[in-house]
Design a protein around this motif. Structure first.
Motif, PDB file in Angstrom:
ATOM      1  N   PRO A 118       0.829  -1.213   0.000  1.00  0.00           N
ATOM      2  CA  PRO A 118       0.000   0.000   0.000  1.00  0.00           C
ATOM      3  C   PRO A 118       0.861   1.260   0.000  1.00  0.00           C
ATOM      4  O   PRO A 118       1.967   1.278   0.536  1.00  0.00           O
ATOM      5  N   PHE A 119       0.309   2.312  -0.606  1.00  0.00           N
ATOM      6  CA  PHE A 119       0.987   3.608  -0.647  1.00  0.00           C
ATOM      7  C   PHE A 119       0.011   4.678  -0.174  1.00  0.00           C
ATOM      8  O   PHE A 119      -1.121   4.758  -0.660  1.00  0.00           O
ATOM      9  N   VAL A 120       0.465   5.494   0.783  1.00  0.00           N
ATOM     10  CA  VAL A 120      -0.379   6.560   1.319  1.00  0.00           C
ATOM     11  C   VAL A 120       0.464   7.829   1.454  1.00  0.00           C
ATOM     12  O   VAL A 120       1.488   7.841   2.129  1.00  0.00           O
ATOM     13  N   ASN A 121       0.005   8.912   0.800  1.00  0.00           N
ATOM     14  CA  ASN A 121       0.606  10.234   0.933  1.00  0.00           C
ATOM     15  C   ASN A 121      -0.550  11.183   1.256  1.00  0.00           C
ATOM     16  O   ASN A 121      -1.164  11.757   0.362  1.00  0.00           O
ATOM     17  N   TYR A 144      -1.312   1.494  -8.964  1.00  0.00           N
ATOM     18  CA  TYR A 144      -2.356   2.476  -9.228  1.00  0.00           C
ATOM     19  C   TYR A 144      -2.322   3.500  -8.108  1.00  0.00           C
ATOM     20  O   TYR A 144      -1.909   3.208  -6.991  1.00  0.00           O
ATOM     21  N   VAL A 145      -2.707   4.729  -8.442  1.00  0.00           N
ATOM     22  CA  VAL A 145      -2.834   5.799  -7.455  1.00  0.00           C
ATOM     23  C   VAL A 145      -4.101   6.589  -7.762  1.00  0.00           C
ATOM     24  O   VAL A 145      -4.543   6.663  -8.905  1.00  0.00           O
ATOM     25  N   THR A 146      -4.653   7.180  -6.728  1.00  0.00           N
ATOM     26  CA  THR A 146      -5.873   7.955  -6.872  1.00  0.00           C
ATOM     27  C   THR A 146      -5.965   8.963  -5.739  1.00  0.00           C
ATOM     28  O   THR A 146      -5.283   8.825  -4.722  1.00  0.00           O
ATOM     29  N   ASP A 147      -6.812   9.960  -5.943  1.00  0.00           N
ATOM     30  CA  ASP A 147      -7.156  10.846  -4.832  1.00  0.00           C
ATOM     31  C   ASP A 147      -8.544  10.476  -4.306  1.00  0.00           C
ATOM     32  O   ASP A 147      -9.073  11.127  -3.423  1.00  0.00           O
ATOM     33  N   ILE A 182       7.923   7.295  -9.653  1.00  0.00           N
ATOM     34  CA  ILE A 182       6.768   7.900 -10.339  1.00  0.00           C
ATOM     35  C   ILE A 182       5.578   7.949  -9.386  1.00  0.00           C
ATOM     36  O   ILE A 182       4.947   8.994  -9.203  1.00  0.00           O
ATOM     37  N   MET A 183       5.306   6.828  -8.773  1.00  0.00           N
ATOM     38  CA  MET A 183       4.161   6.721  -7.862  1.00  0.00           C
ATOM     39  C   MET A 183       4.281   7.707  -6.698  1.00  0.00           C
ATOM     40  O   MET A 183       3.311   8.385  -6.345  1.00  0.00           O
ATOM     41  N   GLN A 184       5.461   7.793  -6.108  1.00  0.00           N
ATOM     42  CA  GLN A 184       5.661   8.660  -4.935  1.00  0.00           C
ATOM     43  C   GLN A 184       5.706  10.144  -5.301  1.00  0.00           C
ATOM     44  O   GLN A 184       5.493  10.982  -4.436  1.00  0.00           O
ATOM     45  N   SER A 185       5.997  10.462  -6.556  1.00  0.00           N
ATOM     46  CA  SER A 185       6.140  11.867  -6.935  1.00  0.00           C
ATOM     47  C   SER A 185       4.900  12.433  -7.617  1.00  0.00           C
ATOM     48  O   SER A 185       4.888  13.611  -7.985  1.00  0.00           O
TER      49      SER A 185
END
Length: 189
Positions: A118-121, A144-147, A182-185
């Motif tokens: 999982p990725f959370v920013n 995948y990433v989303t807001d 890419i995902m983190q930026s």
């Protein structure tokens, strides 16, 4: 005695001759070392192209637009491409999430395992999942990433070669790190 000595000498000569001829085989040169692929330390630059998001991309890549804010990030020397697709969220986040997860789990037939990270920013409102696919699957990393309200991005890497993870492992590891960057930026506009 002379005859006994002659027979012993003959047997000794035959034994030595046998030893020298029996041990011959094809001479195969041995390699001095295994192939070692090294790639330069990545340098990143911000990529923006009039879409609803920006991200950092490796300067070694070539980017081509494929329409509707989708991009191909090509690694010419590694014969690999990261495919980025953007979709606006219109009360369909469940469908977009299900499609992204389905895309990953279609590789379960060839994959040895699939690890979810999982990725959370929270600060920049970027949430998602990074998938590491082990084995000889067609892709070895996806994300995948989303807001959750307006934007949805999915990315995956493919190589222009028959999937054999041992062969592409150095390039796959390098590109996987770029995918995480890419995902983190990713920043929404």
């Amino acid at each position: 005695m002379n005859r006994k000595l002659r027979n012993t000498g003959l047997l000794l000569l035959m034994g030595i001759g046998f030893l020298f001829t029996a041990c011959k085989g094809d001479v195969v040169p041995k390699p001095k070392a295994h192939l070692r692929l090294e790639y330069p330390m990545p340098e990143y630059r911000m990529f923006t192209d009039g879409c609803a998001f920006t991200f950092d991309v490796n300067t070694l890549t070539k980017i081509t637009e494929k329409g509707a804010c989708g991009f191909n990030i090509v690694y010419p020397k590694m014969k690999g491409t990261i495919y980025i697709d953007y979709k606006p969220v219109n009360n369909n986040i469940d469908v977009l999430l299900r499609d992204a997860q389905k895309l990953t789990y279609e590789h379960v037939i060839k994959a040895d395992d699939i690890q979810e990270q999982p990725f959370v920013n929270r600060k920049d409102k970027v949430y998602g999942m990074f998938y590491q696919v082990g084995g000889d699957a067609a892709t070895n990393a996806q994300f995948y990433v989303t807001d959750s309200t307006r934007h949805f991005i999915v990315g995956s890497v493919y190589f222009y070669a028959k999937p054999n993870f041992d062969s592409i492992m150095p390039a796959a590891s390098y590109i996987k790190n770029d995918m995480r960057e890419i995902m983190q930026s990713i920043r929404w506009k």
